[in-house]
Design an enzyme around this catalytic site. Structure first.
Site, PDB file in Angstrom:
ATOM      1  N   GLY A 156       0.713  -1.682   0.005  1.00 27.07           N
ATOM      2  CA  GLY A 156      -0.093  -0.325  -0.385  1.00 27.07           C
ATOM      3  C   GLY A 156       0.881   0.910  -0.213  1.00 27.07           C
ATOM      4  N   GLY A 158       0.938   5.957   0.620  1.00 26.31           N
ATOM      5  CA  GLY A 158      -0.081   7.148   1.055  1.00 26.31           C
ATOM      6  C   GLY A 158      -0.651   6.464   2.770  1.00 26.31           C
ATOM      7  N   SER A 159      -0.346   6.381   3.198  1.00 26.97           N
ATOM      8  CA  SER A 159      -1.067   6.038   4.787  1.00 26.97           C
ATOM      9  C   SER A 159      -1.721   5.368   4.827  1.00 26.97           C
ATOM     10  CB  SER A 159      -0.483   7.348   5.369  1.00 26.97           C
ATOM     11  OG  SER A 159       0.370   8.005   5.301  1.00 26.97           O
ATOM     12  N   GLY A 161      -4.449   3.039   5.447  1.00 25.99           N
ATOM     13  CA  GLY A 161      -5.080   2.070   6.530  1.00 25.99           C
ATOM     14  C   GLY A 161      -3.636   1.872   7.684  1.00 25.99           C
ATOM     15  N   ARG A 281       9.950   5.730  -6.136  1.00 30.16           N
ATOM     16  CA  ARG A 281       8.881   6.453  -7.030  1.00 30.16           C
ATOM     17  C   ARG A 281       9.204   7.537  -6.162  1.00 30.16           C
ATOM     18  NH1 ARG A 281       6.010   8.735  -3.057  1.00 30.16           N
ATOM     19  NH2 ARG A 281       4.865   7.257  -1.364  1.00 30.16           N
TER      20      ARG A 281
END
Length: 415
Positions: A156, A158-159, A161, A281
């Protein structure tokens, strides 16, 4: 004449998608965005880019589409602004013999458990961690590591979860939430239980095997980890900076990275820097803008050059301070944006941006989707940059109006 094109797999303004389109056009390229969204972002059309609706989760379909596009254009490169497609990009670049990262390295890096194993084996300091497949495991491991702990999905960005859990009840609740429904993709449903590392947080931007910038980063209120403020460069002693650079480069070597950009999150402790995460990225906006304002290096454009096989230029042209603050809601409700303030006209205020339009319903998710917009400033003076940022943020006329509460009579009258 055949048009030189660059293929972008998905695009998102929060993750440099718009910046990639503009950089590609400045380099004389025609951007083609392949997206699963049947209605592309408005900026894709506004900027004159091309959008093609396709299942971006289907690698074979992407190969066929890129092959078809290659019959009409000269495909100079393929890239993305979203971490979840970094592995796909690596495979596509290999298939079409285009410049790109190593697929195996990207795959290992994007699996947070494997990433931590490789870093730990290489002697890179990381938080204590365990892999849990059920809530009972998460409770047991959190007691073993010691509360508070951080729970997060293995895959995952973008933080999403990611949550700080301060007691056993919060661990059980969040583990059950993560492992239930469709919140974790893939056949292996796993979560990480990690030691919480307190201390100043730094975000490091690298290109190739070079550290370009180190920013100090602050977060919104716990239990979530939503970025709130950045300042470039971070205020570090020579020894502290040296140690952060060393641990960052060691992380790249341990993970087999070094082609293109990476974003590394580090916490500074009394025993030295601890690597929280490595992302294969560029950091999302406004990190690239801050690096450009502070150092004169346009990371997005230089990355696009690498993607199309051209030589990049990472030489720093100045030494300013750049700072940014995200606009974060403190409640759920309707976004109200007032008349434009004079903040944008102030010297040194580089940008004020809202991601959402006026009257948008805002329901907080506890991750990057909570960011309503941002303010960016820069100055040769660090103190002045901080003053300007506070002034600009205070000058913006926006608020969140709580949703109306319906009483029983209202609900009956509408039934």
């Amino acid at each position: 004449m055949v048009t030189r094109a660059i293929v972008l797999i998905e695009s998102n303004p929060i993750d440099t998608g718009l910046l990639q389109i503009k950089a590609a056009q400045r380099l004389g390229l025609h951007p083609i965005v392949l997206t699963a969204n049947p209605v592309p972002y408005d900026y894709i059309v506004t900027e004159g880019a091309e959008a093609i609706h396709i299942d971006t989760g289907d690698l074979d379909a992407l190969v066929r589409e890129c092959s078809s596009l290659g019959a009409m254009h000269e495909i100079s490169g393929i890239t993305t602004s979203l971490e979840e497609f970094c592995g796909t990009i690596a495979k596509l670049c290999l298939h079409f013999n285009l410049p790109g990262p190593n697929p195996t390295s990207i795959e290992r890096c994007c699996d947070k458990f494997v990433q931590r194993q490789l870093l730990s084996q290489a002697g890179v300091p990381v938080p204590a961690y365990r892999l849990a497949a059920c809530a009972a495991d998460a409770e047991s491991f959190s007691a073993e590591i010691g509360l508070p702990v951080v729970l997060k999905p293995v895959v995952g960005a973008g933080s999403s979860g990611v949550r700080l859990c301060r007691d056993a009840g919060e661990v059980a609740e969040h583990a059950g939430y993560l492992l239930g429904g469709e919140r974790i993709s893939g056949s292996s449903r796993r979560i990480l239980v990690e030691q919480f590392i307190p201390g100043p947080h730094y975000s490091i931007e690298t290109m190739g095997n070079e550290v370009i910038g180190i920013s100090a980063e602050d977060f919104g209120p716990p239990p979530h980890f939503v970025s709130r403020e950045y300042i470039y460069p971070a205020l570090l002693s020579k020894d502290e900076q040296k140690r952060v650079v060393e641990v960052s480069l060691s992380s790249l070597r341990a993970l087999g990275l070094g082609w293109g950009p990476a974003n590394i999150d580090v916490r500074r402790t009394e025993h030295g820097p601890v690597v929280i995460e490595v992302n294969p990225r560029l950091g999302g906006t406004p990190a690239p803008q801050l690096v450009q304002l502070a150092h004169g290096v346009d990371l997005v454009t230089e990355h696009i050059k690498l993607v199309i096989g051209e030589e990049w230029d990472l030489r720093k042209g100045r030494s300013h301070t750049a700072a940014a603050q995200y606009l974060l809601p403190d409640r759920d409700g309707t976004l109200e944006i007032g008349e434009a303030s004079g903040a944008t006209a102030e010297p040194g205020v580089a940008e004020v941006k809202f991601y959402f339009e006026n009257k948008t319903r805002i329901v907080r998710k506890g991750d990057y989707r909570d960011k309503i917009g941002y303010v960016i400033v820069s100055s040769p003076s660090r103190a002045r940059a901080k003053e300007m940022l506070q002034y600009a943020v205070d000058s913006i006329n926006w608020s969140i109006v709580p949703f109306p509460i319906l009483d029983d009579s209202d609900s009956h009258s509408r039934s």
